[in-house]
Design a protein around this motif. Structure first.
Motif, PDB file in Angstrom:
ATOM      1  N   ILE A 172       0.874  -1.163   0.034  1.00 23.47           N
ATOM      2  CA  ILE A 172       0.079   0.132  -0.055  1.00 23.47           C
ATOM      3  C   ILE A 172       0.880   1.373  -0.055  1.00 23.47           C
ATOM      4  CG2 ILE A 172      -1.832   1.413   1.177  1.00 23.47           C
ATOM      5  CD1 ILE A 172      -2.796  -1.261  -0.159  1.00 23.47           C
ATOM      6  N   ASP A 173       1.953   1.405   0.962  1.00 27.42           N
ATOM      7  CA  ASP A 173       2.962   2.328   0.915  1.00 27.42           C
ATOM      8  C   ASP A 173       3.675   2.696  -0.408  1.00 27.42           C
ATOM      9  OD1 ASP A 173       2.539   2.827   3.655  1.00 27.42           O
ATOM     10  OD2 ASP A 173       4.205   1.752   4.349  1.00 27.42           O
ATOM     11  N   THR A 174       3.914   1.546  -1.222  1.00 23.11           N
ATOM     12  CA  THR A 174       4.564   1.820  -2.544  1.00 23.11           C
ATOM     13  C   THR A 174       3.618   2.242  -3.620  1.00 23.11           C
ATOM     14  OG1 THR A 174       6.002  -0.208  -2.029  1.00 23.11           O
ATOM     15  CG2 THR A 174       5.691   0.196  -4.428  1.00 23.11           C
ATOM     16  N   HIS A 175       2.300   2.039  -3.448  1.00 30.08           N
ATOM     17  CA  HIS A 175       1.310   2.518  -4.208  1.00 30.08           C
ATOM     18  C   HIS A 175       0.675   3.903  -3.950  1.00 30.08           C
ATOM     19  CE1 HIS A 175       1.264  -1.653  -5.602  1.00 30.08           C
ATOM     20  NE2 HIS A 175       0.541  -1.020  -6.877  1.00 30.08           N
ATOM     21  N   GLY A 176       1.481   4.771  -2.867  1.00 24.04           N
ATOM     22  CA  GLY A 176       1.294   5.826  -2.343  1.00 24.04           C
ATOM     23  C   GLY A 176      -0.070   6.028  -1.484  1.00 24.04           C
ATOM     24  N   GLY A 177      -0.420   5.070  -0.826  1.00 25.10           N
ATOM     25  CA  GLY A 177      -1.606   4.927   0.178  1.00 25.10           C
ATOM     26  C   GLY A 177      -1.159   4.745   1.247  1.00 25.10           C
ATOM     27  N   THR A 178      -2.321   4.451   2.276  1.00 28.00           N
ATOM     28  CA  THR A 178      -2.167   4.196   3.714  1.00 28.00           C
ATOM     29  C   THR A 178      -2.995   3.268   4.058  1.00 28.00           C
ATOM     30  OG1 THR A 178      -3.886   6.074   4.372  1.00 28.00           O
ATOM     31  CG2 THR A 178      -1.498   6.735   4.144  1.00 28.00           C
ATOM     32  N   ILE A 179      -2.643   2.724   5.205  1.00 27.24           N
ATOM     33  CA  ILE A 179      -3.530   1.490   5.844  1.00 27.24           C
ATOM     34  C   ILE A 179      -3.646   1.905   7.370  1.00 27.24           C
ATOM     35  CG2 ILE A 179      -1.642  -0.206   5.815  1.00 27.24           C
ATOM     36  CD1 ILE A 179      -4.050  -2.071   5.706  1.00 27.24           C
ATOM     37  N   THR A 180      -4.787   1.694   8.042  1.00 23.57           N
ATOM     38  CA  THR A 180      -4.796   1.937   9.312  1.00 23.57           C
ATOM     39  C   THR A 180      -5.778   0.941   9.998  1.00 23.57           C
ATOM     40  OG1 THR A 180      -6.843   3.473   8.939  1.00 23.57           O
ATOM     41  CG2 THR A 180      -4.539   4.393   9.250  1.00 23.57           C
ATOM     42  N   ALA A 181      -5.587   0.640  11.149  1.00 22.21           N
ATOM     43  CA  ALA A 181      -6.588  -0.423  11.913  1.00 22.21           C
ATOM     44  C   ALA A 181      -7.167   0.524  12.974  1.00 22.21           C
ATOM     45  CB  ALA A 181      -5.653  -1.507  12.420  1.00 22.21           C
ATOM     46  N   LYS A 182      -8.432  -0.047  13.212  1.00 22.25           N
ATOM     47  CA  LYS A 182      -9.148   0.633  14.472  1.00 22.25           C
ATOM     48  C   LYS A 182     -10.479  -0.278  15.046  1.00 22.25           C
ATOM     49  CE  LYS A 182     -12.164   3.350  11.528  1.00 22.25           C
ATOM     50  NZ  LYS A 182     -12.556   4.802  11.243  1.00 22.25           N
ATOM     51  N   ASN A 183     -10.661   0.003  16.181  1.00 22.65           N
ATOM     52  CA  ASN A 183     -11.965  -0.841  16.690  1.00 22.65           C
ATOM     53  C   ASN A 183     -13.076   0.064  16.491  1.00 22.65           C
ATOM     54  OD1 ASN A 183     -10.278  -3.262  17.892  1.00 22.65           O
ATOM     55  ND2 ASN A 183      -9.853  -1.673  19.297  1.00 22.65           N
ATOM     56  N   GLU A 184     -14.091  -0.565  16.163  1.00 23.86           N
ATOM     57  CA  GLU A 184     -15.406   0.111  15.747  1.00 23.86           C
ATOM     58  C   GLU A 184     -16.582  -0.699  15.930  1.00 23.86           C
ATOM     59  OE1 GLU A 184     -16.678   1.886  11.523  1.00 23.86           O
ATOM     60  OE2 GLU A 184     -15.639   3.539  12.578  1.00 23.86           O
ATOM     61  N   ASP A 185     -17.317  -0.429  16.781  1.00 21.40           N
ATOM     62  CA  ASP A 185     -18.654  -1.175  16.854  1.00 21.40           C
ATOM     63  C   ASP A 185     -18.530  -2.591  16.734  1.00 21.40           C
ATOM     64  OD1 ASP A 185     -19.992   1.353  16.764  1.00 21.40           O
ATOM     65  OD2 ASP A 185     -20.178   1.198  14.679  1.00 21.40           O
ATOM     66  N   GLY A 186     -17.507  -3.167  17.672  1.00 22.32           N
ATOM     67  CA  GLY A 186     -17.269  -4.647  17.898  1.00 22.32           C
ATOM     68  C   GLY A 186     -16.530  -5.174  16.768  1.00 22.32           C
ATOM     69  N   GLN A 187     -16.250  -4.368  15.753  1.00 22.03           N
ATOM     70  CA  GLN A 187     -15.276  -5.013  14.716  1.00 22.03           C
ATOM     71  C   GLN A 187     -13.915  -4.259  14.617  1.00 22.03           C
ATOM     72  OE1 GLN A 187     -17.892  -5.757  11.024  1.00 22.03           O
ATOM     73  NE2 GLN A 187     -18.636  -3.863  11.825  1.00 22.03           N
ATOM     74  N   ILE A 188     -13.117  -4.898  14.230  1.00 19.12           N
ATOM     75  CA  ILE A 188     -11.709  -4.521  13.920  1.00 19.12           C
ATOM     76  C   ILE A 188     -12.094  -3.950  12.247  1.00 19.12           C
ATOM     77  CG2 ILE A 188      -9.174  -4.945  13.369  1.00 19.12           C
ATOM     78  CD1 ILE A 188      -9.703  -7.092  15.579  1.00 19.12           C
ATOM     79  N   VAL A 189     -11.354  -2.814  11.946  1.00 17.31           N
ATOM     80  CA  VAL A 189     -11.687  -2.145  10.651  1.00 17.31           C
ATOM     81  C   VAL A 189     -10.434  -1.659  10.213  1.00 17.31           C
ATOM     82  CG1 VAL A 189     -12.787  -0.245   9.440  1.00 17.31           C
ATOM     83  CG2 VAL A 189     -13.792  -1.271  11.145  1.00 17.31           C
ATOM     84  N   PHE A 190      -9.824  -2.317   8.894  1.00 15.78           N
ATOM     85  CA  PHE A 190      -8.770  -2.153   8.286  1.00 15.78           C
ATOM     86  C   PHE A 190      -9.353  -1.014   7.081  1.00 15.78           C
ATOM     87  CE2 PHE A 190      -7.737  -5.771  10.398  1.00 15.78           C
ATOM     88  CZ  PHE A 190      -6.293  -5.628  10.859  1.00 15.78           C
TER      89      PHE A 190
END
Length: 130
Positions: free
Chosen positions: A97-115
């Motif tokens: 993702i970094d190589t393609h000029g993007g970003t990735i994040t992870a967070k907890n939200e409403d009982g789910q892990i969101v990437f």
């Protein structure tokens, strides 16, 4: 069936396929039986394509979330099972993702892990459904 605009990014198709495959494999691995992984795709007004992968399951302590993308890092070493891999999957995803000029994040939200992956949109090749 597909609705809405078709959005495109510019990049290496095989590498993006590997990144998404690694991310989905990880989400499926940690989703409890009988529950489902959710994937969504959108484009925002900042010319970014957003891919969200949500999986229900045990929440990860917030101090561990940014480190999930570090090589060999495991938030809970006791969760490693024989044949689970070397702890490189999410690090590979981040690198691609970094190589393609993007970003990735992870967070907890409403009982789910969101990437959430954000990638620059390829405006020259954008097409829309009629």
């Amino acid at each position: 069936m597909r609705e809405g605009p078709v959005v495109r990014i510019q990049g290496d198709r095989l590498m993006m396929r590997r990144a998404l495959s690694n991310l989905l494999s990880n989400a499926i691995r940690y989703t409890p039986a009988g529950r489902a992984v959710t994937v969504s795709l959108a484009a925002n007004s900042n010319d970014m394509v957003i891919i969200c992968v949500k999986n229900p399951g045990l929440m990860i302590n917030s101090e561990h979330l940014p480190r999930l993308f570090d090589r060999f890092y495991r938030a809970d070493p006791s969760r490693q099972r024989k044949g689970d891999g070397a702890g490189l999957g999410l690090a590979i995803v981040k690198s691609i993702i970094d190589t393609h000029g993007g970003t990735i994040t992870a967070k907890n939200e409403d009982g789910q892990i969101v990437f959430e992956i954000k990638l620059p949109r390829d405006r020259d090749r954008a097409t829309y459904n009629s």
